[in-house]
Design a protein around this motif. Structure first.
Motif, short mmCIF file in Angstrom:
data_model
loop_
_atom_site.label_atom_id
_atom_site.label_comp_id
_atom_site.label_asym_id
_atom_site.label_seq_id
_atom_site.Cartn_x
_atom_site.Cartn_y
_atom_site.Cartn_z
N LYS A 150 8.87 -0.33 2.12
CA LYS A 150 9.26 0.98 2.64
C LYS A 150 8.28 2.05 2.16
O LYS A 150 8.64 3.00 1.47
CB LYS A 150 10.68 1.34 2.20
CG LYS A 150 11.75 0.43 2.79
CD LYS A 150 13.14 0.88 2.35
CE LYS A 150 14.23 0.01 2.96
NZ LYS A 150 15.59 0.43 2.53
N GLU B 85 9.42 5.59 -2.85
CA GLU B 85 10.59 5.15 -3.59
C GLU B 85 10.14 4.58 -4.93
O GLU B 85 8.95 4.51 -5.23
CB GLU B 85 11.36 4.10 -2.78
CG GLU B 85 11.94 4.65 -1.50
CD GLU B 85 12.79 3.62 -0.77
OE1 GLU B 85 12.79 2.45 -1.19
OE2 GLU B 85 13.45 4.00 0.21
N SER B 86 11.10 4.15 -5.75
CA SER B 86 10.79 3.74 -7.12
C SER B 86 9.81 2.57 -7.18
O SER B 86 8.88 2.56 -7.99
CB SER B 86 12.08 3.37 -7.86
OG SER B 86 12.79 2.35 -7.16
N GLN C 142 7.56 1.67 -4.92
CA GLN C 142 6.24 2.12 -4.50
C GLN C 142 5.55 2.91 -5.61
O GLN C 142 4.35 2.76 -5.84
CB GLN C 142 6.34 2.97 -3.23
CG GLN C 142 4.98 3.38 -2.68
CD GLN C 142 5.10 4.21 -1.41
OE1 GLN C 142 6.14 4.23 -0.77
NE2 GLN C 142 4.03 4.90 -1.06
#
Length: 224
Positions: A46, A52-53, A55
Motif C-alpha cells: 500500500k 503507512e508504518s 512503508q
C-alpha cells in the motif's frame, strides 16, 4: 542436552565421495527467505504519498543502508552495491532473529552460512578492485611495501574471511549454547526469556550490522 549434537543430515554419494547437507539449516534458510519476501510484499503493498508504518520502516531501513554504503564507497558505486548490502543485512537480521521463535533455529549458527557470506564478500570486493584498478595495479599492491611481503599480504586478505565469518558464527552459536544450558538448569522458567531477547534481538541485530558494514569496508578498501 543431547540437542547440542543433534544434526539432521542428508548424505548423497557422488562419484565415490559424499555430499552432506544439513537439512535444518536449509529449512531455516528458506524460512528466512520467505519472511524477507513477505516483509517486502507488506512494505510495498500500500505505497502512498502518506506512508503507512510498514512503508516507513522499509524506507528508513533502505535509505540508511544506502547512506552508509554511499559514505564508504561513493554515490555511483552505492547504486551498484546498495541492493546487495540491503539484502545481506536483512537476511542476517531475520536469520539471527529466527532463534527467538519456538522450534526454529538460526541458520547463522552453522559455520557454513557465515563462511559462505564471508567468501561472497571477499570475492565481490576483489573483483570490484580488479575492475576499478586493473589487474596489474591490483596485483602490485600485494608487493607493497617490499616485494617479499606478498605472502603475508595474501594471508592477511584471506584472514579477513575467517575473521568476519567466525565473529558472526561464534556470537550466534555461543548465545544458543548459553540459552540451552541455562534453560536446562532453570527448567526454562527464569532467565531464558531475557536471554532470548538479549542474544536473539540485541546481539543478533548488532552482529548482522557489523558483518554487513565489514563487507562494505572490505569492498571500499579494494576500490580505493
Amino acid at each position: 542436552m543431547g540437542e547440542l549434537g543433534r544434526i539432521h543430515q542428508l548424505i548423497i554419494p557422488v562419484f565415490g565421495y559424499s555430499m552432506t547437507f544439513n537439512l535444518e539449516v536449509i529449512l531455516m534458510t528458506w524460512i528466512a527467505f520467505l519472511v524477507i519476501v513477505a516483509l517486502g510484499f507488506l512494505t510495498v503493498r500500500k505505497r502512498g504519498m502518506v506512508p503507512e508504518s510498514m512503508q516507513v520502516f522499509g524506507e528508513l531501513l533502505v535509505s540508511n543502508l544506502y547512506k552508509l554504503t554511499e559514505d564508504a564507497l561513493d554515490k555511483e558505486m552505492a547504486k551498484k552495491y546498495g541492493p546487495l548490502i540491503c539484502a545481506l543485512f536483512l537476511f542476517l537480521l531475520v536469520s539471527n532473529w529466527l532463534g527467538i521463535v519456538p522450534h526454529l533455529d538460526e541458520p547463522t549458527k552453522d559455520l557454513n552460512t557465515p563462511l559462505s557470506f564471508g567468501l561472497m564478500g571477499f570475492v565481490i570486493a576483489h573483483v570490484a578492485g580488479i575492475r576499478k584498478k586493473g589487474f596489474k595495479n591490483y596485483a602490485s599492491e600485494y608487493f607493497q611495501p617490499i616485494f617479499f611481503m606478498a605472502p603475508l599480504n595474501i594471508i592477511g586478505e584471506a584472514a579477513k574471511i575467517v575473521s568476519i565469518s567466525f565473529r558472526l558464527f561464534g556470537n550466534i552459536m555461543g548465545g544458543s549454547i548459553i540459552i540451552l544450558v541455562v534453560s536446562y538448569l532453570t527448567y526454562g522458567i527464569l532467565l531464558p526469556p531475557f536471554l532470548y531477547a538479549f542474544f536473539g534481538m540485541f546481539v543478533g541485530t548488532i552482529q548482522a550490522f557489523v558483518f554487513t558494514m565489514l563487507t562494505v569496508v572490505y569492498i571500499s578498501v579494494q576500490v580505493k
